[in-house]
Scaffold this active site. Structure first.
Site, PDB file in Angstrom:
ATOM      1  N   HIS A  44       1.398  -1.237   0.103  1.00 26.39           N
ATOM      2  CA  HIS A  44       0.620  -0.239  -0.094  1.00 26.39           C
ATOM      3  C   HIS A  44       0.980   1.146  -0.516  1.00 26.39           C
ATOM      4  CE1 HIS A  44      -2.726  -2.565   1.906  1.00 26.39           C
ATOM      5  NE2 HIS A  44      -3.325  -2.267   1.155  1.00 26.39           N
ATOM      6  N   GLN A 155      -0.537  -4.125  -9.176  1.00 26.38           N
ATOM      7  CA  GLN A 155      -0.779  -5.663 -10.075  1.00 26.38           C
ATOM      8  C   GLN A 155      -0.993  -6.450  -8.925  1.00 26.38           C
ATOM      9  OE1 GLN A 155      -0.698  -5.522 -13.441  1.00 26.38           O
ATOM     10  NE2 GLN A 155      -0.096  -7.553 -13.561  1.00 26.38           N
ATOM     11  N   ASP A 157      -3.439  -7.456  -7.866  1.00 29.18           N
ATOM     12  CA  ASP A 157      -4.789  -8.202  -7.910  1.00 29.18           C
ATOM     13  C   ASP A 157      -5.034  -7.579  -9.666  1.00 29.18           C
ATOM     14  OD1 ASP A 157      -6.005  -8.366  -5.165  1.00 29.18           O
ATOM     15  OD2 ASP A 157      -4.709  -6.589  -4.907  1.00 29.18           O
ATOM     16  N   SER A 193      -2.437  -8.187   3.341  1.00 26.30           N
ATOM     17  CA  SER A 193      -2.589  -8.042   4.826  1.00 26.30           C
ATOM     18  C   SER A 193      -3.139  -9.086   5.116  1.00 26.30           C
ATOM     19  CB  SER A 193      -4.126  -7.102   4.520  1.00 26.30           C
ATOM     20  OG  SER A 193      -3.942  -6.001   4.216  1.00 26.30           O
TER      21      SER A 193
HETATM   22  P1  AMP Z   1      -6.343  -3.868  -0.578  1.00 26.02           P
HETATM   23  O1  AMP Z   1      -5.999  -2.842   1.054  1.00 26.02           O
HETATM   24  O2  AMP Z   1      -6.017  -6.015  -0.320  1.00 26.02           O
HETATM   25  O3  AMP Z   1      -7.417  -3.865  -0.754  1.00 26.02           O
HETATM   26  O4  AMP Z   1      -5.635  -3.347  -1.727  1.00 26.02           O
HETATM   27  C1  AMP Z   1      -5.575  -2.036  -1.804  1.00 26.02           C
HETATM   28  C2  AMP Z   1      -4.819  -1.471  -3.089  1.00 26.02           C
HETATM   29  O5  AMP Z   1      -3.334  -1.693  -2.649  1.00 26.02           O
HETATM   30  C3  AMP Z   1      -5.357  -2.758  -4.369  1.00 26.02           C
HETATM   31  O6  AMP Z   1      -4.522  -1.923  -5.527  1.00 26.02           O
HETATM   32  C4  AMP Z   1      -3.871  -4.301  -3.905  1.00 26.02           C
HETATM   33  O7  AMP Z   1      -4.359  -4.601  -5.858  1.00 26.02           O
HETATM   34  C5  AMP Z   1      -2.292  -2.927  -3.558  1.00 26.02           C
HETATM   35  N1  AMP Z   1      -1.882  -3.801  -3.202  1.00 26.02           N
HETATM   36  C6  AMP Z   1      -1.948  -5.199  -2.474  1.00 26.02           C
HETATM   37  N2  AMP Z   1      -1.188  -5.701  -2.179  1.00 26.02           N
HETATM   38  C7  AMP Z   1      -0.394  -5.003  -2.624  1.00 26.02           C
HETATM   39  C8  AMP Z   1       1.336  -5.363  -2.974  1.00 26.02           C
HETATM   40  N3  AMP Z   1       2.068  -6.609  -2.640  1.00 26.02           N
HETATM   41  N4  AMP Z   1       2.235  -5.434  -4.064  1.00 26.02           N
HETATM   42  C9  AMP Z   1       1.559  -3.995  -4.224  1.00 26.02           C
HETATM   43  N5  AMP Z   1       0.344  -3.626  -4.402  1.00 26.02           N
HETATM   44  C10 AMP Z   1      -0.330  -4.297  -3.417  1.00 26.02           C
END
Ligand code: AMP
Length: 287
Positions: A44, A155, A157, A193
């Site tokens: 993030h 990327q 997701d 997470s």
């Molecule tokens: P989330 O909080 O899991 O919904 O993720 C929020 C954003 O952070 C989404 O666009 C995810 O793709 C991105 N994200 C989560 N983990 C990673 C990671 N390891 N590397 C890059 N982006 C991430």
């Protein structure tokens, strides 16, 4: 002082649509938005830093979106770490943190859904019915509320990124959807997470996702072009780890996400693997 000069400071926290609107009225454009579900980590932070570098104001949203979870238990056990999140967000250059309650996003009488069709059918869409409709509905709301010039997605997701980009284009939302590379742990596990929910044994086993993707990539670099062979290779590698229960492995067209028999141009390798009740995803573009 311009919001962009406030890097490293605690972000302004807003919790309602009205507070968000008021905070945005006082900040310069362009505005970059990073939608998250909190439990912020280095992945993030990379999105927030990128948004901070490219925009005058950086907004993050922290919202564990109930309608994108197809398992109630997954929603309930999702980590919630607001104080630590604000520190991570501020250090990465976030100016405004929008942390709404469920009733602020879905007030009484709410009855709209945003759905993307073909792109949401395979992979995560097949494994998690209703998931993407929940994602596109909340992202449409967030893009509308923030009127972001750019929105940053990982990327990690990969399907979500394609689906959100399609939606923004189809609905003429006017926000540029920016893709950011996957941030990994030193042992190759993609930051997530959900990683904190793994037992020590599961955590030790989890880099097998990356190992399986790299095994298939190695064959592709050596000239292998059969999607079947690459999928079988990933499954074989995952089978070496007894704690890993694969949900799917895929070698797909990176634009349509449909499975490939033969790779003619580019491809996207991806997978979802369960470790007990924790579900991890990862992917590797072949380009
Ligand atoms: P989330 O909080 O899991 O919904 O993720 C929020 C954003 O952070 C989404 O666009 C995810 O793709 C991105 N994200 C989560 N983990 C990673 C990671 N390891 N590397 C890059 N982006 C991430």
């Amino acid at each position: 002082m311009a919001a962009s000069q406030m890097s490293g400071r605690a972000p302004i926290v807003v919790r309602t649509r009205q507070e968000l609107r008021a905070a945005l009225a006082a900040t310069p454009r362009p505005v970059g938005l990073v939608p998250t579900m909190g439990a912020l980590h280095a992945g993030h932070a990379s999105l927030i830093s990128r948004a901070h570098a490219e925009n005058a104001t950086t907004v993050i949203s922290i919202f564990v979106n109930p309608i994108q979870f197809n398992e109630r238990a997954d929603f309930e056990k999702y980590p919630r770490t607001e104080a630590a999140d604000l520190a991570v967000a501020g250090a990465a250059g976030c100016d405004i943190a929008f942390i709404p309650a469920v009733e602020d996003i879905y007030p009484a009488g709410f009855q709209t859904r945003v759905a993307v069709s073909e792109l949401t059918r395979p992979l995560e869409g097949a494994a998690r019915p209703g998931h993407f409709e929940g994602v596109t509905t909340v992202v449409a709301i967030l893009l509308g509320l923030v009127r972001a010039d750019r929105a940053y997605f990982g990327q990690k997701d990969a399907q979500q990124l394609l689906v959100v980009r399609r939606m923004a284009l189809d609905l003429g939302i006017g926000t540029e959807v920016v893709a950011c590379p996957i941030v990994r742990e030193p042992d190759g596990l993609a930051r997530s997470s959900r990683n904190v929910l793994l037992t020590p044994e599961q955590r030790a086993a989890a880099p097998v996702l990356r190992a399986a993707l790299l095994a298939a990539r190695g064959l592709w670099e050596g000239g292998e072009r059969s999607g079947h062979v690459l999928r079988a290779t990933m499954l074989e590698r995952l089978a070496t780890e007894p704690l890993a229960a694969p949900e799917y492995v895929s070698c797909a067209d990176p634009a349509t996400l449909l499975e490939l028999d033969e790779i003619a141009g580019q491809a996207l390798l991806s997978m979802a693997v369960r470790f007990g009740s924790v579900r991890l995803i990862d992917n590797e573009p072949l380009e």
